[in-house]
Design an enzyme around this catalytic site. Structure first.
Site, short mmCIF file in Angstrom:
data_model
loop_
_atom_site.label_atom_id
_atom_site.label_comp_id
_atom_site.label_asym_id
_atom_site.label_seq_id
_atom_site.Cartn_x
_atom_site.Cartn_y
_atom_site.Cartn_z
N CYS A 132 34.51 70.27 77.92
CA CYS A 132 33.29 70.59 77.03
C CYS A 132 33.30 70.52 75.78
O CYS A 132 34.08 71.12 75.24
CB CYS A 132 32.79 72.08 77.38
SG CYS A 132 31.48 72.41 76.80
N GLY A 245 25.33 58.04 82.37
CA GLY A 245 23.99 57.29 82.38
C GLY A 245 23.64 56.54 83.45
O GLY A 245 22.92 55.34 83.49
N THR A 267 21.70 62.78 83.77
CA THR A 267 20.73 62.75 82.96
C THR A 267 19.47 62.36 83.80
O THR A 267 18.31 62.66 83.66
CB THR A 267 20.69 61.78 81.78
OG1 THR A 267 22.00 62.52 81.17
CG2 THR A 267 19.85 61.99 80.87
#
Ligand code: DHB
Length: 304
Positions: A132, A245, A267
């Site tokens: 993270c 992606g 996403t």
């Protein structure tokens, strides 16, 4: 022609197909249950949980860029007790694999989290987020092979559940980190998490994110993520899960051909909540059209 077989094995887990939700982009399924047929997914991976509740970072936390999203959420979550009380009941009704993502700032946090999750039957696997970018300590474990080895060994001692280690792209040699995770006993590696990035409002001259720097995801990172998956797949024997992606089934297939046994979609779900399902359907049609019986035939079949 018979229906192609999309089943994949990750550690002890058998997934009905290779498409999972990337942590932090699908909540705890509640947020998507009326829009997506969750039971069709290969697995759902939850937002990372920590031992204690966290309020997260100061806003703004999400910014759209020309070809992706910058985020700095700061691991906002209700902690393990809140998870068990408020999130687990719905997850218990889901008829697909449930993978819980965990994060922490200290080794002892990962240790306690794996111990507690080990006792919950409904949880099929744990994804250990050692990457993270938005909290203190979050990136440190995946920055070096030694600290990666330490945290994954400790988790391994505390559970027999399938362990997936999620890696950061913001490192010198991601293959070396993947190797350390494998030596420590991880059942799979998933990569990549977000790339460190920032954006500025030129009128106010202020950063667009409350924390200035955040993590970039989406189409902008796909070629870099693909290159890393290809390199890691050559270095480790455990399954590699490709992330970065993936917007449609063609992107997913690129990752699989480069060496990924499965993929995580993140996403894309913000743009099109049904993206995961469309990707599963797209992979299946591609396989039928090309007479590929089993998804395994595609994994790492890149002609080089
Ligand atoms: C957060 C962002 C990440 O990219 C990640 O891997 C984990 C947590 C966050 O800011 O909450």
């Amino acid at each position: 022609m018979v229906k192609p077989d999309l089943k994949v094995k990750i550690g002890k887990l058998e997934l009905k197909n290779p498409v999972m939700t990337a942590s932090g982009t699908f909540g705890f399924a509640e947020e998507f249950k009326d829009v997506v047929d969750i039971n069709r997914l290969g697995a759902i991976i939850t937002k990372s949980i920590t031992l204690k509740p966290r309020e997260g970072n100061p806003p703004p936390r999400i910014v759209e860029t020309s070809s992706g999203i910058l985020n700095s959420i700061g691991l906002q979550n209700d902690g393990i007790e809140g998870f068990v009380k408020n999130r687990l009941p719905l997850l218990k009704r889901i008829k697909t694999a449930v993978i819980v993502s965990i994060a922490g700032e200290r080794l002892t946090e990962y240790e306690e989290l794996t111990k507690r999750l080990d006792k919950i039957d409904r949880i099929d696997a744990i994804e250990i987020n050692i990457s993270c970018p938005n909290v203190k300590g979050g990136l440190e474990f995946s920055a070096e092979p030694r600290s990666t080895f330490e945290v994954i060994s400790l988790a391994r001692k505390n559970t027999n559940k399938t362990l997936i280690t999620k890696l950061s792209p913001n490192v010198k040699d991601i293959g070396e980190i993947a190797k350390a995770a494998e030596e420590a006993g991880t059942d799979a590696v998933s990569l990549v998490n977000t790339f460190s990035g920032m954006a500025i409002d030129i009128e106010t001259k202020m950063p667009r994110l409350g924390t200035v720097v955040g993590g970039l995801s989406g189409p902008a990172i796909k070629p870099m993520a693909l290159r890393m998956v290809w390199e890691v797949a050559k270095r480790v024997k455990v399954p590699v899960i490709g992330i970065g992606g993936i917007m449609d089934y063609k992107d997913a297939l690129e990752f699989i051909i480069s060496g990924a046994s499965a993929v995580e979609v993140g996403t894309a779900s913000f743009v099109n909540p049904k993206a995961t399902i469309e990707i599963i359907d797209g992979i299946e049609s591609y396989m039928s059209k090309n007479k590929i019986k089993h998804i395994k035939e595609l994994v790492g079949c890149l002609k080089v």
